[in-house]
Design a protein around this motif. Structure first.
Motif, PDB file in Angstrom:
ATOM      1  N   VAL A   1       6.577  -1.768 -10.535  1.00  0.00           N
ATOM      2  CA  VAL A   1       5.658  -1.138  -9.591  1.00  0.00           C
ATOM      3  C   VAL A   1       5.158   0.221 -10.080  1.00  0.00           C
ATOM      4  O   VAL A   1       4.424   0.897  -9.364  1.00  0.00           O
ATOM      5  CB  VAL A   1       6.283  -1.006  -8.181  1.00  0.00           C
ATOM      6  CG1 VAL A   1       6.608  -2.377  -7.612  1.00  0.00           C
ATOM      7  CG2 VAL A   1       7.517  -0.119  -8.204  1.00  0.00           C
ATOM      8  N   ASP A   2       5.523   0.612 -11.290  1.00  0.00           N
ATOM      9  CA  ASP A   2       5.020   1.867 -11.844  1.00  0.00           C
ATOM     10  C   ASP A   2       3.528   1.754 -12.148  1.00  0.00           C
ATOM     11  O   ASP A   2       2.991   0.652 -12.278  1.00  0.00           O
ATOM     12  CB  ASP A   2       5.771   2.216 -13.130  1.00  0.00           C
ATOM     13  CG  ASP A   2       7.236   2.520 -12.873  1.00  0.00           C
ATOM     14  OD1 ASP A   2       7.517   3.476 -12.151  1.00  0.00           O
ATOM     15  OD2 ASP A   2       8.086   1.772 -13.397  1.00  0.00           O
ATOM     16  N   SER A   3       2.871   2.886 -12.307  1.00  0.00           N
ATOM     17  CA  SER A   3       1.434   2.896 -12.565  1.00  0.00           C
ATOM     18  C   SER A   3       1.124   2.507 -14.006  1.00  0.00           C
ATOM     19  O   SER A   3       1.987   2.574 -14.889  1.00  0.00           O
ATOM     20  CB  SER A   3       0.863   4.294 -12.297  1.00  0.00           C
ATOM     21  OG  SER A   3       1.275   5.182 -13.324  1.00  0.00           O
TER      22      SER A   3
ATOM     23  N   ASP B   1       2.277  -3.425 -11.025  1.00  0.00           N
ATOM     24  CA  ASP B   1       2.223  -4.008  -9.674  1.00  0.00           C
ATOM     25  C   ASP B   1       2.199  -2.834  -8.684  1.00  0.00           C
ATOM     26  O   ASP B   1       3.047  -2.697  -7.825  1.00  0.00           O
ATOM     27  CB  ASP B   1       3.459  -4.895  -9.464  1.00  0.00           C
ATOM     28  CG  ASP B   1       3.378  -5.760  -8.216  1.00  0.00           C
ATOM     29  OD1 ASP B   1       2.314  -5.798  -7.575  1.00  0.00           O
ATOM     30  OD2 ASP B   1       4.402  -6.390  -7.897  1.00  0.00           O
ATOM     31  N   PHE B   2       1.195  -1.984  -8.878  1.00  0.00           N
ATOM     32  CA  PHE B   2       1.163  -0.661  -8.260  1.00  0.00           C
ATOM     33  C   PHE B   2       0.412  -0.617  -6.931  1.00  0.00           C
ATOM     34  O   PHE B   2       0.825   0.047  -6.008  1.00  0.00           O
ATOM     35  CB  PHE B   2       0.539   0.314  -9.271  1.00  0.00           C
ATOM     36  CG  PHE B   2       0.575   1.754  -8.861  1.00  0.00           C
ATOM     37  CD1 PHE B   2       1.773   2.435  -8.784  1.00  0.00           C
ATOM     38  CD2 PHE B   2      -0.600   2.434  -8.590  1.00  0.00           C
ATOM     39  CE1 PHE B   2       1.814   3.774  -8.420  1.00  0.00           C
ATOM     40  CE2 PHE B   2      -0.574   3.771  -8.221  1.00  0.00           C
ATOM     41  CZ  PHE B   2       0.634   4.444  -8.141  1.00  0.00           C
ATOM     42  N   GLU B   3      -0.728  -1.311  -6.859  1.00  0.00           N
ATOM     43  CA  GLU B   3      -1.537  -1.228  -5.644  1.00  0.00           C
ATOM     44  C   GLU B   3      -2.184  -2.569  -5.353  1.00  0.00           C
ATOM     45  O   GLU B   3      -2.985  -3.029  -6.181  1.00  0.00           O
ATOM     46  CB  GLU B   3      -2.596  -0.138  -5.812  1.00  0.00           C
ATOM     47  CG  GLU B   3      -3.382   0.173  -4.587  1.00  0.00           C
ATOM     48  CD  GLU B   3      -2.533   0.619  -3.395  1.00  0.00           C
ATOM     49  OE1 GLU B   3      -2.791   0.118  -2.284  1.00  0.00           O
ATOM     50  OE2 GLU B   3      -1.616   1.434  -3.558  1.00  0.00           O
TER      51      GLU B   3
ATOM     52  N   TYR C   1      10.780  -8.421  -4.618  1.00  0.00           N
ATOM     53  CA  TYR C   1      10.487  -7.022  -4.278  1.00  0.00           C
ATOM     54  C   TYR C   1      11.589  -6.489  -3.380  1.00  0.00           C
ATOM     55  O   TYR C   1      11.964  -7.118  -2.395  1.00  0.00           O
ATOM     56  CB  TYR C   1       9.132  -6.909  -3.580  1.00  0.00           C
ATOM     57  CG  TYR C   1       8.722  -5.485  -3.316  1.00  0.00           C
ATOM     58  CD1 TYR C   1       8.472  -4.614  -4.366  1.00  0.00           C
ATOM     59  CD2 TYR C   1       8.601  -5.001  -2.018  1.00  0.00           C
ATOM     60  CE1 TYR C   1       8.098  -3.301  -4.133  1.00  0.00           C
ATOM     61  CE2 TYR C   1       8.219  -3.690  -1.778  1.00  0.00           C
ATOM     62  CZ  TYR C   1       7.974  -2.846  -2.847  1.00  0.00           C
ATOM     63  OH  TYR C   1       7.617  -1.538  -2.612  1.00  0.00           O
TER      64      TYR C   1
ATOM     65  N   GLY D   1      11.674   0.048  -2.715  1.00  0.00           N
ATOM     66  CA  GLY D   1      10.301   0.102  -3.202  1.00  0.00           C
ATOM     67  C   GLY D   1      10.168  -0.208  -4.679  1.00  0.00           C
ATOM     68  O   GLY D   1       9.266   0.301  -5.339  1.00  0.00           O
TER      69      GLY D   1
ATOM     70  N   LYS E   1       1.309  -1.905  -3.691  1.00  0.00           N
ATOM     71  CA  LYS E   1       2.630  -1.773  -4.315  1.00  0.00           C
ATOM     72  C   LYS E   1       3.514  -2.986  -4.034  1.00  0.00           C
ATOM     73  O   LYS E   1       3.774  -3.330  -2.899  1.00  0.00           O
ATOM     74  CB  LYS E   1       3.336  -0.514  -3.846  1.00  0.00           C
ATOM     75  CG  LYS E   1       4.635  -0.268  -4.582  1.00  0.00           C
ATOM     76  CD  LYS E   1       5.264   1.040  -4.192  1.00  0.00           C
ATOM     77  CE  LYS E   1       6.528   1.271  -4.997  1.00  0.00           C
ATOM     78  NZ  LYS E   1       7.124   2.554  -4.680  1.00  0.00           N
ATOM     79  N   GLY E   2       3.943  -3.620  -5.140  1.00  0.00           N
ATOM     80  CA  GLY E   2       4.892  -4.717  -5.038  1.00  0.00           C
ATOM     81  C   GLY E   2       4.328  -6.036  -4.557  1.00  0.00           C
ATOM     82  O   GLY E   2       5.085  -6.968  -4.284  1.00  0.00           O
TER      83      GLY E   2
END
Length: 170
Positions: A81-83, A103-105, A117, A122, A107-108
């Motif tokens: 989920v990191d950018s 998988d950032f936006e 997830y 988070g 998120k997840g």
């Protein structure tokens, strides 16, 4: 104010399930869709976070095993989920030779569709999926977050798929 009930995550995808397609950022300017990889086996490695010690060990081991994965024609992609910006710096620093997808936006969202997830924290579970060339899950494994699962399960799944394909060929 009443607290909202926790959203129940779908179960982890099992063998025989068609993997949900997705399109995620590989870099801030470039996206990749799972469907682009059809026709060959795909290894999807979900991991909790860039820059964490266990994730670094796990992804470093996968990086070292790329030649073995490619021997089976398999493509490795890793998702957290990191950018995309964090992924770019992390991949450069660690010299990874496979894509890290963000998988950032929202998120997840992709991790949720795969049932991996961790809503409370988070982050993604430490989970592995091996897909065949049609995008069907052939093997799935969720490791404890603090444990590097290694490559044996992945290689076993790829070997089994390879053996099955040879037996199916007239």
């Amino acid at each position: 104010m009443t607290a909202l009930p926790a959203r129940s995550a779908p179960p982890v995808l099992e063998a025989g399930t068609l993997a949900p397609d997705f399109t995620l950022h590989v870099t801030p300017d470039q996206k990749m869709a799972l469907s682009e990889l059809r026709g060959a086996p795909v290894i999807i490695a979900f991991y909790p976070a860039d820059w964490s010690p266990v994730c670094g060990d796990e992804l470093g081991l996968f990086n070292a095993a790329l030649a073995e994965f490619r021997r089976f024609g398999a493509q490795l992609i890793a998702i957290s989920v990191d950018s995309a910006w964090s992924h770019a710096a992390y991949a450069t620093e660690r010299k990874f030779h496979f894509p890290l997808l963000a998988d950032f936006e929202p998120k997840g969202a992709v991790a949720t569709s795969y049932g991996v997830y961790r809503t409370t924290e988070g982050v993604c579970e430490r989970a592995l999926f091996v897909l065949d060339g049609e995008g069907v899950v052939q093997w799935a494994y969720v490791s404890p977050v603090t444990v590097n699962p290694g490559v044996d399960g992945i290689l076993g799944a790829l070997e089994k798929m390879s053996t099955s394909a040879k037996q199916d060929t007239p």
